[in-house]
Scaffold this motif. Structure first.
Motif, PDB file in Angstrom:
ATOM      1  N   ASN A   1      37.299 -25.201  58.357  1.00 19.08           N
ATOM      2  CA  ASN A   1      35.890 -25.440  58.659  1.00 19.08           C
ATOM      3  C   ASN A   1      35.184 -24.138  59.016  1.00 19.08           C
ATOM      4  N   ALA A   2      35.844 -23.303  59.804  1.00 21.34           N
ATOM      5  CA  ALA A   2      35.254 -22.023  60.195  1.00 21.34           C
ATOM      6  C   ALA A   2      35.038 -21.134  58.971  1.00 21.34           C
ATOM      7  N   GLU A   3      35.988 -21.117  58.059  1.00 25.97           N
ATOM      8  CA  GLU A   3      35.830 -20.313  56.844  1.00 25.97           C
ATOM      9  C   GLU A   3      34.665 -20.823  56.004  1.00 25.97           C
ATOM     10  N   ALA A   4      34.518 -22.132  55.902  1.00 21.42           N
ATOM     11  CA  ALA A   4      33.386 -22.697  55.157  1.00 21.42           C
ATOM     12  C   ALA A   4      32.067 -22.330  55.830  1.00 21.42           C
ATOM     13  N   LEU A   5      32.022 -22.398  57.163  1.00 25.26           N
ATOM     14  CA  LEU A   5      30.799 -22.045  57.877  1.00 25.26           C
ATOM     15  C   LEU A   5      30.497 -20.554  57.713  1.00 25.26           C
ATOM     16  N   LYS A   6      31.524 -19.721  57.743  1.00 26.84           N
ATOM     17  CA  LYS A   6      31.307 -18.281  57.528  1.00 26.84           C
ATOM     18  C   LYS A   6      30.647 -18.042  56.169  1.00 26.84           C
ATOM     19  N   ALA A   7      31.112 -18.741  55.147  1.00 24.31           N
ATOM     20  CA  ALA A   7      30.534 -18.584  53.809  1.00 24.31           C
ATOM     21  C   ALA A   7      29.067 -19.022  53.804  1.00 24.31           C
ATOM     22  N   ILE A   8      28.763 -20.105  54.491  1.00 25.95           N
ATOM     23  CA  ILE A   8      27.379 -20.587  54.567  1.00 25.95           C
ATOM     24  C   ILE A   8      26.507 -19.550  55.279  1.00 25.95           C
ATOM     25  N   VAL A   9      26.990 -19.040  56.397  1.00 30.52           N
ATOM     26  CA  VAL A   9      26.215 -18.059  57.170  1.00 30.52           C
ATOM     27  C   VAL A   9      26.014 -16.781  56.356  1.00 30.52           C
ATOM     28  N   ARG A  10      27.042 -16.348  55.631  1.00 33.95           N
ATOM     29  CA  ARG A  10      26.907 -15.145  54.791  1.00 33.95           C
ATOM     30  C   ARG A  10      25.811 -15.340  53.740  1.00 33.95           C
ATOM     31  N   ARG A  11      25.770 -16.520  53.141  1.00 36.38           N
ATOM     32  CA  ARG A  11      24.813 -16.780  52.055  1.00 36.38           C
ATOM     33  C   ARG A  11      23.419 -17.135  52.543  1.00 36.38           C
ATOM     34  N   HIS A  12      23.338 -17.882  53.659  1.00 36.37           N
ATOM     35  CA  HIS A  12      22.053 -18.483  54.026  1.00 36.37           C
ATOM     36  C   HIS A  12      21.624 -18.211  55.463  1.00 36.37           C
ATOM     37  N   ALA A  13      22.364 -17.430  56.225  1.00 36.34           N
ATOM     38  CA  ALA A  13      22.141 -17.237  57.675  1.00 36.34           C
ATOM     39  C   ALA A  13      22.543 -18.520  58.403  1.00 36.34           C
ATOM     40  N   TRP A  14      22.188 -18.626  59.689  1.00 31.89           N
ATOM     41  CA  TRP A  14      22.597 -19.793  60.464  1.00 31.89           C
ATOM     42  C   TRP A  14      21.889 -21.041  59.916  1.00 31.89           C
ATOM     43  N   PRO A  15      22.650 -22.123  59.703  1.00 37.28           N
ATOM     44  CA  PRO A  15      22.044 -23.360  59.192  1.00 37.28           C
ATOM     45  C   PRO A  15      21.228 -24.066  60.289  1.00 37.28           C
TER      46      PRO A  15
END
Length: 167
Positions: A46-60
């Protein structure tokens, strides 16, 4: 962000938190090494998936994907095994909360989490030691409830009563 992408990210974050919850409940029911490993693996993934989201889109932010999904992102972050990532996101969440794009309690929870993990007093008293059921040390206790009110949290004694059986 495209609305369809925001909706897909929201569903993914909520799904991941539900998966974590199921694994955690199972690990409490059947406390085996395999069950604990499933929880750890789930939280790491889950943390790795969130890291990818943050890298692409900043904090959701709640503004971007809705409050339930932004809260799910916070839950994933709080369970992430990477303090450096949590610290980086703490700062992103602080800016989003200051701009009204994220609920202020989100910042309170991650700020306290990071403070406790760093061995520092927390700001809002949101972290409770499970061994003692008392809050970890708090910075400037005399003004704690004022800080809590400023971010939309109930007074500490209300929180503590809710944690007690029958509370």
């Amino acid at each position: 962000m495209v609305p369809a992408l925001a909706s897909a990210l929201a569903r993914e974050l909520v799904r991941r938190v539900e998966e974590d919850r199921r694994a955690t409940v199972q690990a409490h029911r059947t406390p085996t090494p395999a069950a604990r490993h499933r929880v750890e693996r789930c939280r790491r993934d889950n943390a790795e998936a969130l890291k990818a989201i943050v890298r692409r889109h900043a904090w959701p932010t709640a503004e971007l994907i809705g409050t339930p999904a932004s809260t799910a992102a916070l839950m994933i972050l709080l369970h992430a095994p990477d303090l450096d990532f949590q610290l980086a996101c703490r700062d992103l969440i602080a800016r989003a909360a200051a701009d009204g794009r994220c609920p202020a309690p989100h910042h309170a929870y991650i700020a306290d989490h990071c403070a406790v993990e760093l061995g520092e007093p927390q700001f809002y008293g949101t972290r409770v030691d499970p061994a003692t059921m008392c809050p970890y040390p708090v910075r400037r206790p005399a003004t704690l409830d004022e800080r809590r009110r400023d971010v939309g949290l109930a007074p500490l004694d209300v929180q503590m009563r809710s944690l007690r059986p029958g509370g």
